[in-house]
Design a protein around this motif. Structure first.
Motif, PDB file in Angstrom:
ATOM      1  N   SER A 287       0.836  -1.211   0.000  1.00 30.42           N
ATOM      2  CA  SER A 287       0.000   0.000   0.000  1.00 30.42           C
ATOM      3  C   SER A 287       0.866   1.254   0.000  1.00 30.42           C
ATOM      4  CB  SER A 287      -0.922  -0.003   1.226  1.00 30.42           C
ATOM      5  OG  SER A 287      -1.775  -1.129   1.217  1.00 30.42           O
ATOM      6  N   THR A 288       1.970   1.210   0.737  1.00 32.96           N
ATOM      7  CA  THR A 288       2.882   2.359   0.791  1.00 32.96           C
ATOM      8  C   THR A 288       3.572   2.562  -0.552  1.00 32.96           C
ATOM      9  OG1 THR A 288       3.265   1.885   3.132  1.00 32.96           O
ATOM     10  CG2 THR A 288       4.794   3.408   2.075  1.00 32.96           C
ATOM     11  N   ALA A 291       1.099   4.172  -2.875  1.00 37.97           N
ATOM     12  CA  ALA A 291       0.878   5.583  -2.540  1.00 37.97           C
ATOM     13  C   ALA A 291       2.063   6.449  -2.956  1.00 37.97           C
ATOM     14  CB  ALA A 291       0.602   5.727  -1.046  1.00 37.97           C
ATOM     15  N   PHE A 314      -6.042   3.640   5.560  1.00 36.83           N
ATOM     16  CA  PHE A 314      -5.960   4.262   4.230  1.00 36.83           C
ATOM     17  C   PHE A 314      -7.300   4.885   3.827  1.00 36.83           C
ATOM     18  CE2 PHE A 314      -1.743   3.010   3.707  1.00 36.83           C
ATOM     19  CZ  PHE A 314      -1.267   3.393   2.459  1.00 36.83           C
ATOM     20  N   MET A 319      -6.981   7.724   1.126  1.00 34.34           N
ATOM     21  CA  MET A 319      -5.899   7.246   0.256  1.00 34.34           C
ATOM     22  C   MET A 319      -6.261   5.993  -0.520  1.00 34.34           C
ATOM     23  SD  MET A 319      -2.456   7.921   2.481  1.00 34.34           S
ATOM     24  CE  MET A 319      -2.883   6.861   3.861  1.00 34.34           C
ATOM     25  N   SER A 320      -7.435   5.418  -0.259  1.00 35.25           N
ATOM     26  CA  SER A 320      -7.889   4.250  -1.010  1.00 35.25           C
ATOM     27  C   SER A 320      -9.401   4.146  -0.910  1.00 35.25           C
ATOM     28  CB  SER A 320      -7.236   2.959  -0.469  1.00 35.25           C
ATOM     29  OG  SER A 320      -7.840   2.565   0.761  1.00 35.25           O
ATOM     30  N   GLN A 350      -2.565  10.923  -0.726  1.00 36.57           N
ATOM     31  CA  GLN A 350      -1.386  10.049  -0.651  1.00 36.57           C
ATOM     32  C   GLN A 350      -0.115  10.875  -0.508  1.00 36.57           C
ATOM     33  OE1 GLN A 350      -1.595   7.719  -4.244  1.00 36.57           O
ATOM     34  NE2 GLN A 350      -3.200   6.364  -3.476  1.00 36.57           N
TER      35      GLN A 350
END
Length: 386
Positions: A287-288, A291, A314, A319-320, A350
């Motif tokens: 995920s990082t 982003a 997130f 961010m998602s 993000q």
């Protein structure tokens, strides 16, 4: 020259990826970084047994893994020292032997297990250099609070109240973020990335990332996406190291030109730059990376436990997106790829919330702390000689 030992563990690919990102940053500055599979100190058989066991449970019985996670949270509240602590305490003699033969200035641990061993060693009078733990999930997983490292690198400052509440002192927390490789941070345009990967410029692309273990959930997502997509949208499926998954998909979709199947690849950062939307499990590292690469994220079904918390974090910060079911997740993704305003807001979130330079900041921190430790050591030696 600074020497840093980075201790990881083969329980999922994220810990090792973070370890390599940290090593990469340290080596770029001309310093020495050694990445070590921590359990291999007791023999390769031990490492394989633990790693394979973890992967099997996660793949075949994710619900059981989720129950174990919840049980761990209960145990961490009720017991001063967990079975995890005692199991890893047995690694102390192996790590001490290694450090005697290979002295280092700092030990960095993107995994709980070696941090447990370090804690046992500290409590039992072993000589240790600077010790730094690196948290690779957007939550405080069970048993971090029973460890005693000099510092803890956290994914985000918003997690600090939770971590402090669990018992880790505030002064030990450094919110640098989760370290990712330089490739994710490189300024490559979508057009350039597509040229490098041989992808069509005029199409839109969904990226389906199965993770290092290759999750079966991707198969269902792929089927639904093929049913819902428009003709202008293609799919790239990263199967990871799961050869069985790749063969199964190759047989089923060998005549579908709109589907590109990729096995284990070192070009994941390029695919992240080249595609328009990613469907992925909510692993902390993946995920990082997404982003930092600047790609809209659809989180699919998490492995119960820390991935549930990653997805929650997130989504909370914009961010998602996700959905309660696979259909809901696919609908979210299809809507997202056509919603420029929502995409813009997500990419801004993000950029605002995720630090792309975590590994760099960690390097400078280690370098500064090493000097402080050396000064203290020199002063103590002078006092002794007086």
């Amino acid at each position: 020259q600074m020497k840093v030992l980075i201790l990881s563990c083969n329980t999922g690919g994220g810990h090792n990826a973070a370890a390599q990102a940290i090593a990469e940053a340290i080596r770029e500055h001309g310093e020495c970084a050694e990445v070590l599979d921590y359990l291999s100190l007791a023999g390769k058989g031990v490492s394989k047994l633990v790693g394979d066991g973890y992967v099997k449970v996660v793949k075949k019985a994710p619900a059981m893994f989720g129950m174990a996670y919840k049980l761990g949270m209960v145990v961490s509240r009720l017991m001063k020292k967990s079975p995890v602590y005692y199991a890893n305490a047995r690694m102390a003699r192996y790590l001490e032997e290694y450090l005697q033969e290979n002295p280092v200035d700092a030990i960095v641990m993107p995994h709980l297990y070696p941090a447990e061993t370090i804690t046992y060693m500290r409590r039992n009078g072993f000589a240790l250099p600077l010790t730094v733990a690196v948290m690779t999930d957007y939550t405080c997983i069970p048993f971090w609070e029973e460890t005693d490292c000099d510092y803890y690198i956290t994914p985000h400052k918003k997690l600090h109240p939770e971590i402090i509440k669990r018992g880790i002192p505030a002064y030990k927390l450094k919110a640098f973020g989760i370290p990712v490789s330089r490739q994710c941070r490189e300024d490559i345009s979508r057009e350039q990335a597509r040229d490098m990967l041989g992808m069509e410029q005029e199409k839109k692309y969904f990226l389906l990332a199965a993770g290092s273990m290759g999750t079966k959930a991707i198969v269902h997502i792929l089927e639904l996406l093929l049913a819902m997509r428009s003709k202008k949208e293609n799919l790239v499926v990263i199967c990871g190291s799961n050869q069985k998954l790749k063969k199964k998909l190759q047989q089923k979709y060998k005549n579908r030109k709109e589907v590109r199947l990729v096995g284990y690849t070192k070009k994941m950062p390029l695919y992240l730059k080249a595609c328009d939307v990613i469907f992925t499990k909510p692993g902390g590292l993946t995920s990082t990376e997404a982003a930092v690469s600047g790609i809209p994220i659809v989180h699919i079904r998490p492995i119960p436990g820390c991935e549930t918390e990653n997805r929650r974090f997130f989504r909370m910060l914009g961010m998602s997106v996700s959905g309660k079911t696979a259909i809901g997740q696919v609908v979210s993704g299809v809507r997202l790829i056509h919603d420029e305003k929502k995409v813009k807001r997500m990419l801004e979130a993000q950029k605002r919330e995720i630090n792309p330079d975590a590994s760099e900041e960690l390097y400078y921190f280690l370098n500064a702390e090493k000097r402080i430790v050396n000064v203290r050591f020199t002063e103590n030696m002078k006092k002794m000689h007086k």
